[in-house]
Design a protein around this motif. Structure first.
Motif, PDB file in Angstrom:
ATOM      1  N   SER A 105       0.323  -1.020  -0.119  1.00 58.88           N
ATOM      2  CA  SER A 105      -0.111  -0.006  -0.473  1.00 58.88           C
ATOM      3  C   SER A 105       1.117   1.062   0.083  1.00 58.88           C
ATOM      4  N   VAL A 106       2.168   1.024   0.545  1.00 60.70           N
ATOM      5  CA  VAL A 106       2.917   1.927  -0.029  1.00 60.70           C
ATOM      6  C   VAL A 106       3.021   2.941  -1.284  1.00 60.70           C
ATOM      7  N   GLN A 107       2.909   2.525  -2.092  1.00 59.31           N
ATOM      8  CA  GLN A 107       2.685   3.128  -3.957  1.00 59.31           C
ATOM      9  C   GLN A 107       1.172   3.907  -3.866  1.00 59.31           C
ATOM     10  N   GLU A 108       0.198   3.361  -3.410  1.00 57.02           N
ATOM     11  CA  GLU A 108      -0.970   3.921  -3.508  1.00 57.02           C
ATOM     12  C   GLU A 108      -0.417   5.416  -2.543  1.00 57.02           C
ATOM     13  N   SER A 109       0.324   5.635  -1.121  1.00 57.49           N
ATOM     14  CA  SER A 109       0.151   6.508  -0.163  1.00 57.49           C
ATOM     15  C   SER A 109       0.805   7.425  -0.951  1.00 57.49           C
ATOM     16  N   LEU A 110       1.677   7.147  -2.176  1.00 58.45           N
ATOM     17  CA  LEU A 110       3.078   8.353  -2.709  1.00 58.45           C
ATOM     18  C   LEU A 110       2.060   8.700  -3.309  1.00 58.45           C
ATOM     19  N   GLU A 111       0.616   7.571  -4.134  1.00 55.25           N
ATOM     20  CA  GLU A 111      -0.059   7.973  -5.679  1.00 55.25           C
ATOM     21  C   GLU A 111      -0.639   9.668  -4.944  1.00 55.25           C
ATOM     22  N   LEU A 132      13.642   9.540  12.380  1.00 55.11           N
ATOM     23  CA  LEU A 132      14.445  10.054  13.424  1.00 55.11           C
ATOM     24  C   LEU A 132      15.664  10.546  13.566  1.00 55.11           C
ATOM     25  N   GLU A 133      16.787  11.094  13.766  1.00 57.07           N
ATOM     26  CA  GLU A 133      17.898  11.337  13.437  1.00 57.07           C
ATOM     27  C   GLU A 133      18.153  13.077  14.504  1.00 57.07           C
ATOM     28  N   SER A 134      19.648  12.908  15.063  1.00 57.67           N
ATOM     29  CA  SER A 134      19.568  13.648  16.238  1.00 57.67           C
ATOM     30  C   SER A 134      19.533  15.323  15.136  1.00 57.67           C
ATOM     31  N   THR A 135      19.058  16.573  15.922  1.00 55.24           N
ATOM     32  CA  THR A 135      19.387  17.934  14.605  1.00 55.24           C
ATOM     33  C   THR A 135      20.507  17.768  14.600  1.00 55.24           C
ATOM     34  N   HIS A 136      21.704  17.887  14.770  1.00 57.99           N
ATOM     35  CA  HIS A 136      23.456  17.932  15.110  1.00 57.99           C
ATOM     36  C   HIS A 136      23.968  17.147  13.644  1.00 57.99           C
ATOM     37  N   ILE A 137      22.794  16.005  12.875  1.00 57.76           N
ATOM     38  CA  ILE A 137      23.923  15.314  11.813  1.00 57.76           C
ATOM     39  C   ILE A 137      24.462  16.345  11.058  1.00 57.76           C
ATOM     40  N   ARG A 138      24.956  16.033   9.742  1.00 57.81           N
ATOM     41  CA  ARG A 138      25.776  16.586   8.625  1.00 57.81           C
ATOM     42  C   ARG A 138      24.984  16.592   7.313  1.00 57.81           C
ATOM     43  N   TYR A 139      24.835  15.378   7.747  1.00 58.83           N
ATOM     44  CA  TYR A 139      23.953  14.599   5.996  1.00 58.83           C
ATOM     45  C   TYR A 139      22.625  13.884   6.868  1.00 58.83           C
ATOM     46  N   ILE A 140      22.006  14.412   5.522  1.00 62.81           N
ATOM     47  CA  ILE A 140      20.455  14.474   5.236  1.00 62.81           C
ATOM     48  C   ILE A 140      20.150  13.111   4.344  1.00 62.81           C
ATOM     49  N   GLU A 141      20.148  12.517   4.745  1.00 66.34           N
ATOM     50  CA  GLU A 141      19.410  11.051   3.335  1.00 66.34           C
ATOM     51  C   GLU A 141      18.214  11.028   3.209  1.00 66.34           C
ATOM     52  N   PHE A 142      17.717  10.489   1.589  1.00 70.92           N
ATOM     53  CA  PHE A 142      16.760  10.826   0.831  1.00 70.92           C
ATOM     54  C   PHE A 142      16.550  10.081   0.972  1.00 70.92           C
ATOM     55  N   LYS A 143      14.862   9.385   1.304  1.00 79.15           N
ATOM     56  CA  LYS A 143      14.288   8.399   1.260  1.00 79.15           C
ATOM     57  C   LYS A 143      14.051   8.050  -0.401  1.00 79.15           C
ATOM     58  N   ASP A 144      13.486   7.512  -0.920  1.00 80.59           N
ATOM     59  CA  ASP A 144      13.192   7.236  -2.334  1.00 80.59           C
ATOM     60  C   ASP A 144      11.786   8.114  -2.953  1.00 80.59           C
ATOM     61  N   GLY A 145      11.268   7.657  -1.324  1.00 78.27           N
ATOM     62  CA  GLY A 145       9.429   8.423  -1.234  1.00 78.27           C
ATOM     63  C   GLY A 145       9.094   9.829  -2.142  1.00 78.27           C
ATOM     64  N   ILE A 146      10.076  10.866  -1.896  1.00 81.64           N
ATOM     65  CA  ILE A 146       9.938  11.873  -2.601  1.00 81.64           C
ATOM     66  C   ILE A 146       9.986  11.937  -3.678  1.00 81.64           C
ATOM     67  N   PHE A 147      11.822  11.026  -4.554  1.00 79.07           N
ATOM     68  CA  PHE A 147      10.898  11.019  -6.207  1.00 79.07           C
ATOM     69  C   PHE A 147      10.094  10.820  -6.282  1.00 79.07           C
ATOM     70  N   GLU A 148       9.230   9.192  -5.536  1.00 78.39           N
ATOM     71  CA  GLU A 148       8.010   8.771  -6.260  1.00 78.39           C
ATOM     72  C   GLU A 148       6.760  10.160  -6.556  1.00 78.39           C
ATOM     73  N   ILE A 149       7.056  10.474  -5.399  1.00 76.96           N
ATOM     74  CA  ILE A 149       6.114  11.513  -5.135  1.00 76.96           C
ATOM     75  C   ILE A 149       5.789  12.309  -6.782  1.00 76.96           C
ATOM     76  N   VAL A 150       6.770  13.502  -6.503  1.00 76.56           N
ATOM     77  CA  VAL A 150       7.470  14.074  -7.324  1.00 76.56           C
ATOM     78  C   VAL A 150       6.907  14.070  -8.618  1.00 76.56           C
ATOM     79  N   ASN A 151       7.507  12.703  -9.404  1.00 77.83           N
ATOM     80  CA  ASN A 151       7.600  12.664 -10.192  1.00 77.83           C
ATOM     81  C   ASN A 151       6.168  12.486 -10.767  1.00 77.83           C
ATOM     82  N   GLN A 152       5.151  12.648  -9.906  1.00 78.11           N
ATOM     83  CA  GLN A 152       3.628  12.434 -10.454  1.00 78.11           C
ATOM     84  C   GLN A 152       3.130  13.042 -10.287  1.00 78.11           C
TER      85      GLN A 152
END
Length: 221
Positions: A105-111, A132-152
């Motif tokens: 159902s993840v795909q349905e949520s992204l759509e 959740l990660e510390s506010t002081h980390i210096r690298y933000i890792e992006f999951k692929d969900g944002i890619f799926e959302i924006v392209n639709q």
């Protein structure tokens, strides 16, 4: 099957959010943000680092004390873990809809998220890290969900990033720093470019907040 949002009228959500902002605002010494252009006639994907309980408060603050004053919002939405929505039935009336990580159902949520962003004035709160990660980390890792959302997204959507950092310095109360970045729109979206721009911006935001100390260029963690 996902749990879809059934939000109350935006006026109710706005005044409820302003009451929440007033309550939590008393806990802070100061709240500082930089100005960016808010594109009219767009929907808005507001992304930020995901570090704690106050994330929702910060997001509402940005929505109603900043973005809404530049471009009136039509609806506010956020993606929530399905188990949390099943425990807290009222979340859907605040604009939450469910995502069930690891399920089909993840795909349905992204759509559904992309569909919401087809409407000008709608805003979706999104945390690309997924955890959740510390506010002081210096690298933000992006999951692929944002890619799926924006392209639709078929309409016009502005992508906005905020590096939210808290520090105490000379006060017994923390100060909050909102470092906003205009990431363009869905029409010129490039996932690799977005990740690079956000991480350069986030690192610069961290350096600005440090105030005085300059770290060696070869420092690792």
């Amino acid at each position: 099957m996902i749990i879809k949002a059934k939000p109350l009228p935006i006026t109710f959500i706005k005044w409820g959010a302003l009451l929440l902002i007033w309550f939590f605002r008393k806990r802070f010494n100061k709240m500082i943000l930089n100005d960016i252009e808010i594109k009219p006639g767009h929907s808005y994907l507001l992304m930020s680092n995901h570090f704690g309980f106050l994330d929702g408060f910060f997001a509402y603050y940005l929505c109603f004390k900043y973005i809404d004053k530049k471009q009136k919002l039509g609806g506010l939405y956020t993606m929530s873990v399905k188990k949390q929505m099943e425990k807290n039935w009222w979340l859907k009336y605040c604009g939450s809809f469910s995502v069930d990580p690891g399920k089909r159902s993840v795909q349905e949520s992204l759509e559904y998220a992309a569909e919401l962003l087809n409407t000008p004035g709608n805003i979706l709160l999104y945390y690309p890290q997924g955890n959740l990660e510390s506010t002081h980390i210096r690298y933000i890792e992006f999951k692929d969900g944002i890619f799926e959302i924006v392209n639709q997204i078929k309409g016009n959507c502005q992508l906005i990033w905020s590096s939210n950092i808290t520090e105490y310095f000379e006060s017994t109360k923390p100060s909050a720093y909102f470092n906003l970045l205009d990431c363009g729109t869905n029409k010129d979206f490039d996932f690799d470019s977005l990740k690079k721009k956000v991480n350069e911006h986030h690192l610069q935001s961290m350096r600005k907040t440090v105030r005085f100390t300059k770290e060696p260029g070869n420092l690792t963690y």
